[in-house]
Design a protein around this motif. Structure first.
Motif, PDB file in Angstrom:
ATOM      1  N   PHE A  12      -8.399   0.892   5.965  1.00 62.72           N
ATOM      2  CA  PHE A  12      -9.185   0.127   7.287  1.00 62.72           C
ATOM      3  C   PHE A  12     -10.651   0.165   6.418  1.00 62.72           C
ATOM      4  CE2 PHE A  12      -7.904   3.649  10.764  1.00 62.72           C
ATOM      5  CZ  PHE A  12      -5.916   2.679  10.796  1.00 62.72           C
ATOM      6  N   ASN A  13     -11.128   0.014   5.594  1.00 61.70           N
ATOM      7  CA  ASN A  13     -12.620  -0.873   5.068  1.00 61.70           C
ATOM      8  C   ASN A  13     -11.882  -2.292   4.190  1.00 61.70           C
ATOM      9  OD1 ASN A  13     -14.478   0.682   6.146  1.00 61.70           O
ATOM     10  ND2 ASN A  13     -14.426   1.879   4.104  1.00 61.70           N
ATOM     11  N   ASP A  14     -10.939  -2.115   4.094  1.00 61.19           N
ATOM     12  CA  ASP A  14     -10.149  -3.172   2.153  1.00 61.19           C
ATOM     13  C   ASP A  14      -9.438  -3.609   3.595  1.00 61.19           C
ATOM     14  OD1 ASP A  14     -10.046  -3.195  -0.561  1.00 61.19           O
ATOM     15  OD2 ASP A  14      -7.353  -2.203   0.552  1.00 61.19           O
ATOM     16  N   SER A  41      -5.782   7.274  -0.543  1.00 58.95           N
ATOM     17  CA  SER A  41      -5.902   8.413  -0.433  1.00 58.95           C
ATOM     18  C   SER A  41      -6.520   8.721   0.886  1.00 58.95           C
ATOM     19  CB  SER A  41      -6.629   9.123  -1.074  1.00 58.95           C
ATOM     20  OG  SER A  41      -8.208   9.099  -1.187  1.00 58.95           O
ATOM     21  N   LYS A  42      -6.711   7.900   1.389  1.00 57.68           N
ATOM     22  CA  LYS A  42      -7.587   8.168   3.331  1.00 57.68           C
ATOM     23  C   LYS A  42      -6.704   6.982   4.057  1.00 57.68           C
ATOM     24  CE  LYS A  42     -10.419  11.837   3.670  1.00 57.68           C
ATOM     25  NZ  LYS A  42      -9.291  12.541   4.115  1.00 57.68           N
ATOM     26  N   TYR A  65       0.818  -1.608   0.158  1.00 56.53           N
ATOM     27  CA  TYR A  65      -0.001   0.464  -0.170  1.00 56.53           C
ATOM     28  C   TYR A  65       0.489   1.616  -0.215  1.00 56.53           C
ATOM     29  CZ  TYR A  65      -4.084  -2.520   0.732  1.00 56.53           C
ATOM     30  OH  TYR A  65      -5.629  -3.813   1.036  1.00 56.53           O
ATOM     31  N   ILE A  66       0.477   2.202  -1.268  1.00 56.01           N
ATOM     32  CA  ILE A  66       1.478   2.896  -1.051  1.00 56.01           C
ATOM     33  C   ILE A  66       0.659   4.473  -1.064  1.00 56.01           C
ATOM     34  CG2 ILE A  66       3.216   2.106  -2.695  1.00 56.01           C
ATOM     35  CD1 ILE A  66       2.851   3.881  -4.290  1.00 56.01           C
ATOM     36  N   PRO A  67       1.135   6.114  -1.157  1.00 50.06           N
ATOM     37  CA  PRO A  67      -0.194   7.014  -1.298  1.00 50.06           C
ATOM     38  C   PRO A  67      -0.033   7.103  -3.157  1.00 50.06           C
ATOM     39  CG  PRO A  67       2.352   7.497  -0.162  1.00 50.06           C
ATOM     40  CD  PRO A  67       2.504   6.103  -0.032  1.00 50.06           C
TER      41      PRO A  67
END
Ligand code: TYD
Ligand code: MG
Length: 455
Positions: free
Chosen positions: A450-452, A444-445, A422-424
């Motif tokens: 967290f949903n992921d 982006s957020k 995971y990256i920005p």
């Protein structure tokens, strides 16, 4: 009996005053003035009256200066060469600072006993027998290593001139003294004057000198800041004594970049170089545990994958506890506030413990993303796959901000067999993801992440 004259000297910038002052008028630091006995008027015999006077430099046009003058000598220690910018520079003065017991003497004795140069190892801290005992532990391969226990600077420089070593090591600057000065060894006046003499010697004789410097409570090298201005290179030895890993950061280097970093492991037979830090900083356990994540961090120009461990548990006492190893406590408070305010986790009521594996201190803001995931993973008791790595800075509104060197981080994660990173989102935009053998997800957020992860 003559009255002793004293002077107050600022330990930060070296300015002096006849009386004590609370705030230094020169550097504006508070409480830095220390009383010192001033120099006797008796004639001093500084180093430049010695025979090396003949090596005195003369003014020459810049265009006529020979480039070859900056000769580097490989130290035989890849990590040390790296922080020095590619080897030891002739005539350079290198200051090595660090907490007591971190391994400064070990590192430089190792350099002395294992290099192929003629080395003069001057110690004012330990006796010959003590040094021999330590040298036997780390192994002696250099026949040309001379041990000299002397603290008087003129005497040791005279001896250095006779011996003509290729490298001089001094342990430590705080034990040295110029007999002409009345103040005690380790005082600002002595440290400054001794360094000055040694610097003149190093420059005129073209012999590199390593000096060990103690560190004070605040983590600065004891003695005036001036000391750091005088030397060519300042190296800082860091690490947690309860762990085996040690880092050397370059704080200043006239001959190279300050972006370099050396990593060592303290073993029973000395310091061992760690060329591939990720492989040891990731825990070997196969078991999936909540609160554990992997951050793709970058220290200097080196990428390392580091395991982050968090434990979030119900506070037993009224005030929740926060404890960190290898991380900035204030930054943790900031991340907790973001999680509470922006994402709605009531984490403020919990005790939080955070641990960076190996006890290494990380300062890279891109570690944030792995840390928030660790915290929530522990709080919810949901483990995160060991195949996932994280890199991203968390901003105050919970947004994920771009980080530097993202390509290097992805490459390192792919090399170590991670399947997803995971990256920005800002970094992922426009990136050719097929170049990498790993799934790349731009975020982006933190809510989206967290949903992921936790559904
Ligand atoms: P030292 O080099 O004396 O630290 P400093 O000069 O920075 O004060 O180092 C110290 C610690 O390292 C000491 O506590 C013992 C340990 N040590 C090892 O673990 N292995 C070794 O081979 C040596 C020589 C020291
Ligand atoms: Mg020591």
């Amino acid at each position: 009996m003559a009255k002793i004259k004293t002077l107050f000297v600022c330990s930060n910038c070296g300015v002096n005053s006849p009386k004590w002052i609370g705030k230094c008028p020169s550097c504006e630091e508070w409480n830095t003035y220390q009383e010192e006995i001033i120099e006797k008027s008796s004639a001093r015999t500084p180093f430049n009256t010695l025979k090396s006077e003949k090596n005195k430099s003369i003014p020459i046009p810049l265009v006529d200066v020979q480039k070859g003058n900056l000769l580097r000598m490989p130290s035989g220690d890849g990590e040390l060469d790296r922080v020095l910018g590619g080897g030891i520079v002739k005539g350079a003065l290198v200051l090595l600072g660090g907490q007591p017991g971190i391994g400064k003497s070990t590192l430089l004795l190792q350099l002395a006993t294992q290099s192929s140069y003629k080395v003069l190892y001057v110690s004012g801290e330990e006796s010959e027998e003590q040094i021999k005992m330590r040298a036997d532990r780390i192994g002696i391969t250099n026949k040309d290593c001379i041990i000299y226990t002397e603290t008087s600077v003129p005497v040791l420089l005279k001896e250095a001139e006779n011996q003509e070593p290729q490298l001089i090591i001094i342990d430590s600057i705080q034990t040295l003294r110029l007999p002409d000065l009345d103040s005690s060894p380790g005082s600002i006046t002595q440290v400054r004057a001794c360094t000055n003499e040694i610097m003149k010697f190093a420059k005129t004789m073209q012999i590199p000198v390593f000096i060990i410097g103690h560190i004070n409570k605040e983590g600065a090298i004891a003695g005036p800041k001036l000391l750091e201005h005088m030397v060519d290179t300042v190296l800082l030895f860091e690490g947690d004594q309860n762990y085996a890993y040690r880092i050397i950061r370059t704080q200043k280097n006239r001959f190279g970049s300050t972006d370099e970093l050396a990593i060592y492991e303290m073993k029973s037979d000395g310091l061992r170089e760690v060329p591939n830090p990720s492989e040891i900083l990731l825990s070997q356990s196969e078991e999936l545990l909540s609160g554990s994540t992997v951050a793709a961090t970058m220290e200097g120009r080196r990428t390392m994958l580091i395991e982050i461990q968090a434990l979030v548990s119900t506070a037993v006492y009224g005030t929740p506890q926060r404890s960190v190893t290898g991380y900035d406590l204030r930054r943790l408070h900031m991340l907790l506030a973001v999680l509470e305010k922006r994402v709605g986790f009531p984490i403020g009521q919990y005790d939080v413990f955070l641990n960076i594996a190996g006890g290494l201190k990380v300062v890279d803001p891109a570690t944030d993303l792995a840390i928030v995931c660790s915290l929530i993973s522990s709080m919810q008791d949901i483990s995160i796959s060991r195949e996932i790595a994280f890199a991203g800075e968390v901003g105050l509104s919970g947004e994920i901000r771009a980080v530097r060197g993202v390509d290097l981080r992805i490459t390192e994660a792919a090399r170590l067999g991670f399947s997803k990173i995971y990256i920005p989102k800002a970094n992922a935009k426009g990136m050719d993801q097929n170049r990498f053998d790993i799934e790349i997800v731009g975020i982006s957020k933190i809510e989206i992440l967290f949903n992921d992860l936790f559904g």
